[in-house]
Scaffold this active site. Structure first.
Site, PDB file in Angstrom:
ATOM      1  N   LYS A  79      17.006  18.973 -17.883  1.00 20.36           N
ATOM      2  CA  LYS A  79      15.964  18.062 -18.368  1.00 20.36           C
ATOM      3  C   LYS A  79      15.764  16.925 -17.369  1.00 20.36           C
ATOM      4  O   LYS A  79      16.741  16.429 -16.782  1.00 20.36           O
ATOM      5  CB  LYS A  79      16.386  17.507 -19.731  1.00 20.36           C
ATOM      6  CG  LYS A  79      15.313  16.720 -20.464  1.00 20.36           C
ATOM      7  CD  LYS A  79      15.826  16.274 -21.845  1.00 20.36           C
ATOM      8  CE  LYS A  79      14.787  15.484 -22.617  1.00 20.36           C
ATOM      9  NZ  LYS A  79      15.278  15.081 -23.960  1.00 20.36           N
ATOM     10  N   SER A 154      12.211  16.067 -27.739  1.00 18.72           N
ATOM     11  CA  SER A 154      11.669  15.838 -26.413  1.00 18.72           C
ATOM     12  C   SER A 154      12.149  16.826 -25.355  1.00 18.72           C
ATOM     13  O   SER A 154      11.542  16.893 -24.281  1.00 18.72           O
ATOM     14  CB  SER A 154      12.041  14.424 -25.974  1.00 18.72           C
ATOM     15  OG  SER A 154      13.452  14.315 -25.804  1.00 18.72           O
ATOM     16  N   SER A 178      16.245  15.711 -30.336  1.00 15.13           N
ATOM     17  CA  SER A 178      15.512  16.217 -29.175  1.00 15.13           C
ATOM     18  C   SER A 178      16.056  17.502 -28.557  1.00 15.13           C
ATOM     19  O   SER A 178      15.427  18.073 -27.680  1.00 15.13           O
ATOM     20  CB  SER A 178      15.442  15.135 -28.093  1.00 15.13           C
ATOM     21  OG  SER A 178      14.457  14.189 -28.434  1.00 15.13           O
TER      22      SER A 178
END
Lengths: 497, 476
Positions: A79, A154, A178
């Site tokens: 990420k 996210s 997330s």
């Protein structure tokens, strides 16, 4: 052998057995990305040359017997809020668009030590603020299960990359769900460990007291193995814990006999999509049929979690994001005078959702409001922890959905932020209480969208979660195989393989 | 009759702690070094970096708290003070607001009317900021983060002081405590000790405090005294004219001997303090506290008492020597090497203080080692050098910390003890100065001094003046 359908552990074993190589695996991933990235946009940065070079080096080390772990040779996506030395790290924000860190996050270093090979950086909601990956400054990511839908967020890019076969596993971060929510939406496994298990050093902070790094992957076995690799006591992170029980793969046991599982009534009440509810109930029944003791109970304070969460997370974020000011790195607006430069840089550099949360956080910390909002939220946080303590004196795990619905369509969520915030209801309490949670696929809706099953455990009880999740996965059959079938022809894109 | 006013003063003193590394990272705190040489991701506010508390900072803060009779907060925490400025790389300063490490203490000062207790409201730990360098020529500002993250403690007094003398006495007392603890070198000019003065005036006898102002940029005791005098008069003038004192922060300009308003309460910033989630609460256990207590040094009062009992030196000497930890350490170490206390004290009180004064230096700046002082004392005692030569050697030693024995050897400054050589020199002096010889024989005692001088000159100073005197009298 269809490489891309192997799990991370299976791939590493195949490389060790000489059936394939780390380079072949990386080439397969890169070829897959060639086919599908234009549509899905899982990555913000793919380091193709570096990935192949690293794969080659890893292969050599494996052949010399220097790398023997279960993740050696496996391509991984990270990420974009995790620092990667020499590789851009933007948090999907314009304000960091040219930022290249001088060091790698501890979790990334740990993965490299384990022999995993970095592919690139995945898309996300800007600074991890959002539930759909639509707040990214660099375009949306599409859900590989159905490209008209969001992948969740996210960590949407990471979840989608796993689901699309564009990596073998990925790292995400979970501040309010997330990791677990996009895992649910993309039909993959995702886990947030106990706060302090994985070092936050090198994770660009959103809500420091809530942030945890964790895996997104294809199987519960991968999940245990990855978590084992990234967990460490890190002296560079004061909130990092010293744990001697991180042999998570020892919990990969297919047995839930006598395990006490509680289902909070509020988690299956109003606001929950009927199909999600049915799938979660079905999963609970399956565990019950195999010896688990399943019952409903009242977990109090569920309604208070969302306001407490947004108060605390935004307060911390408002301060954490102050360092992005155009002075030292990242985007700088062209303006005369210091304060004008600050204003212009931050106005242009941050997107609307980030600005909303900075304003919210600044407000709750401002003098005269601190006690009424921030301090009260901290009290609620402590009470929520107590409610979980009470629950875990009765149950080994808490079972429920990870999200109230399946993945929404693109563009549906941003117009109503409050509704988007309410979608975090099942996941955020775990962050407030610091407890671990895992999400695994448990079925599909009529439209073919994945549904996730969430299991929460007491602090340090990841093994119970892994055991329950592994048992369910084995009983129900692996459901998180990546979409490796050719894409449907779309628009003018006709040359699909 | 004019109204009588009373001045009320409280101090916020920032002290830079003399730790080797910064408060939240491993970077050096050393002065000098090219800009940004002593920096890392933590002290430059890089994304993803995290602070880790330097244990030494905590030890130092607690030891200061104990010395200042504070209660130590067993569960303390760091808070973030949020404000935007480029010298502050995170745009928040890690400090302590809600639960400072030390509270409710006092120190005793000597005033004209006896001793007085000055209350300590709190002591908290925090990080220093970097430095902005404005390049007027290129019209740019540059940031140097070498000082960013250097540990500070802020010592906040109660509003217990009434005039500049008390303020100076309080600051000197603090400085002495800090130097005795060895936690800071406390140099106002270099900024390792900085004092902000909160001052208000009220009618004599009035209970409630007047409106206060805060004065910054005071970098010498003299500046502090003048600023207090100036601000007191400014406030009294305002009140006498029927005007109001505005609560504000003022900057003292020592060159112009005046202060000007920096910002008023209205445009005071909201720092949005909240507990720093990156740092665990600081929990002080019994064992930690016991260790710090056991390591507390002997402070001045105890030291003075002990000197009185152990060494036969005048009270005045004791007072001067113990007023500097460095001087006291030097004294004790030299005595420990076998030198007679009174002789050591004489060198410190005489030549050392003279040279310090000449160079406008502090006792903390003394460079020479106790070994070298002991050797010099030995040389004099054995009459290897006479006192004039000894003073010359001392000056070199004071300057460069040379080994006096080696130096005397190398420069050939040893007293000539060869009776023959000395007798020859005396004879030559007598032969060359018949006028002085006859003057002496005619009863002019002064003439003998001249002849001694001539002999010493011929011996290049390396003679024992006593022996020269004796020989002259003998031969005349």
């Amino acid at each position: 052998m269809e490489l891309l359908s192997l799990s991370a552990v299976e791939l590493s074993a195949a490389v060790k057995e000489g059936k394939t190589t780390a380079v072949e695996a990386m080439k397969a991933v890169l070829a897959r990305m060639e086919e599908t990235e234009d549509l899905y946009h899982c990555y913000l940065y793919a380091d193709r040359e570096g990935a192949l070079r690293r794969a080659q080096e890893t292969q050599e080390k494996m052949e010399k017997g220097e790398l023997t772990g279960p993740l050696a040779g496996v391509p991984v996506a990270v990420k974009d809020n995790l620092c990667t030395r020499g590789i851009p790290t933007t948090c999907a924000s314009k304000i960091l668009q040219n930022f290249v860190p001088a060091f790698s996050a501890e979790a990334v270093v740990n993965l490299e030590k384990a022999g995993a090979v970095l592919i690139g950086k995945t898309n996300m909601d800007e600074f991890a603020m959002g539930s759909t990956t639509e707040t990214s400054a660099f375009g949306v990511t599409r859900n590989p299960r159905n490209p008209d839908h969001v992948p969740g967020g996210s960590s949407g890019g990471s979840a989608a990359a796993v689901a699309a076969g564009e990596c073998f596993f990925a790292l995400g971060s979970d501040t309010g769900g997330s990791i677990r929510q996009p895992a649910s939406f993309c039909g993959v496994v995702g886990m947030k460990p106990t706060y302090g298990t994985v070092s936050r050093y090198g994770l660009v902070a959103y809500g420091s007291s809530l942030d945890q790094i964790g895996p997104l992957c294809k199987t519960v076995e991968d999940c245990a193995v990855i978590l084992e690799a990234i967990s460490s006591h890190d002296k560079k992170d004061s909130t990092s814990l010293e744990r001697k029980d991180t042999d998570f793969s020892s919990a990969l046991v297919k047995d839930v006999k006598g395990m006490r599982i509680g289902i909070p009534r509020d988690y299956l009440g109003a606001g929950l999509d009927g199909q999600v509810k049915d799938a979660v109930w079905k999963a609970a029944k399956l565990l019950e049929e195999n010896g688990a003791l399943v019952e409903e109970f009242d977990l109090s304070l569920v309604d208070y979690a969302i306001p407490a969460y947004y108060t605390i997370a935004c307060a911390e974020a408002s301060s954490n994001l102050e360092r992005f000011d155009g002075i030292k790195y990242g985007y700088r607006a062209d303006a005369q005078g210091l304060h004008r430069m600050y204003k212009a840089t931050r106005s242009q550099g941050f997107g609307p959702e980030v600005k909303r949360r900075i304003m919210l956080g600044s407000f709750v910390l401002s003098s005269g409001y601190y006690d009424a909002y921030y301090l009260k939220a901290l009290k609620v946080k402590a009470m929520i922890k107590h409610a979980f303590d009470a629950a875990f004196s009765q149950y080994d795990c808490i079972l429920g959905p990870a999200a109230p619905s399946t993945a929404p369509r693109l563009g549906e969520s941003l117009s109503d932020p409050i509704r988007m915030y309410l979608g975090d209801i099942y996941t955020i309490s775990a962050n407030l209480a610091g407890i671990p949670g895992i999400c695994i696929p448990c079925g599909e809706s009529e439209e073919g969208l994945p549904i996730g099953l969430q299991l929460l455990g007491d602090c340090f009880q990841e093994k119970k979660l892994i055991r329950a999740a592994y048992t369910y996965e084995q009983l129900a059959g692996v459901q998180s195989a990546p979409i490796v079938k050719p894409l449907p022809a779309k628009g003018e894109k006709t040359d699909v393989h | 009759m004019s109204i009588e006013y009373e001045t009320v003063i409280g101090l916020e003193v920032h002290v830079e702690l003399a730790t080797k590394t910064k408060i939240f990272c491993g970077c050096s705190t050393a002065f000098g070094g090219s800009p940004n040489a002593h920096t890392c991701p933590v002290c430059t506010g890089m994304p993803g970096s995290l602070p880790v508390l330097n244990r030494k900072v905590l030890e130092y803060a607690v030891s200061v708290g104990l010395a200042a009779n504070c209660s130590i907060t067993r569960f303390s925490r760091f808070d973030r003070k949020n404000y935007f400025y480029p010298d502050n790389p995170q745009n928040y300063q890690i400090s302590q607001l809600y639960l400072p490490i030390c509270r409710d203490g006092w120190v005793e000062i000597d005033t004209a009317s006896g001793t007085k207790k000055i209350g300590i409201h709190e002591i908290h730990m925090e990080e220093d900021a970097g430095k902005l360098i404005h390049d007027e020529w290129d019209d740019v500002s540059l940031v140097d983060y070498n000082r960013s993250g250097v540990p500070l403690i802020e010592i906040v007094s109660e509003p217990d002081m009434r005039d500049a003398d008390e303020v100076i006495a309080y600051l000197e007392k603090l400085r002495l405590i800090l130097q005795y603890l060895g936690v800071s070198d406390c140099k106002l000019q270099e900024g390792s000790m900085r004092a902000d003065v909160n001052l208000s005036v009220r009618r004599k006898g009035q209970e409630e405090y007047g409106t206060r102002t805060e004065m910054k940029n005071l970098n010498s005791f003299r500046a502090i005294s003048r600023a207090i005098e100036g601000e007191k008069n400014r406030q009294i003038d305002l009140l006498s004219e029927g005007k109001e004192v505005i609560q504000e922060t003022r900057r003292w300009d020592d060159g112009k001997e005046t202060s000007y308003a920096m910002r008023s309460k209205e445009d005071a910033q909201d720092y949005r303090y909240f507990p720093d989630p990156d740092l665990a609460p600081v929990v002080i256990g019994d064992e930690f506290l016991r260790q710090i207590k056991s390591r507390q040094p002997e402070f001045r009062t105890e030291k003075m008492k002990r000197y009185k009992e152990e060494y036969e030196i005048p009270d005045y000497d004791i007072e001067i020597i113990t007023a500097s930890k460095h001087m006291a350490d030097l004294f004790e170490a030299t005595v420990a090497l076998g030198s007679q206390p009174k002789k050591v004290s004489n060198w410190l009180m005489g030549e050392t203080l003279r040279l310090l004064k000449e160079r406008e230096a502090d006792p903390e700046d003394i460079r020479f080692s106790p070994e070298h002082l002991a050797k010099l004392i030995g040389l004099v005692e054995r009459k290897d050098v006479n006192s004039t030569v000894a003073k010359e050697v001392f000056e070199v030693m004071f300057q460069e910390d040379v080994d006096p024995e080696e130096y005397v050897q190398k420069k050939g400054l040893m007293t000539v003890s060869d009776e023959g050589a000395l007798r020859k020199a005396v004879e030559e002096a007598i032969a060359a100065n018949p006028q002085s010889v006859s003057d002496y024989r005619n009863g002019k005692e002064k003439a003998l001094g001249f002849l001694v001088g001539q002999t010493m000159k011929a011996m290049k100073g390396k003679a024992d003046p006593g022996a020269v005197n004796r020989l002259l009298k003998e031969l005349l």
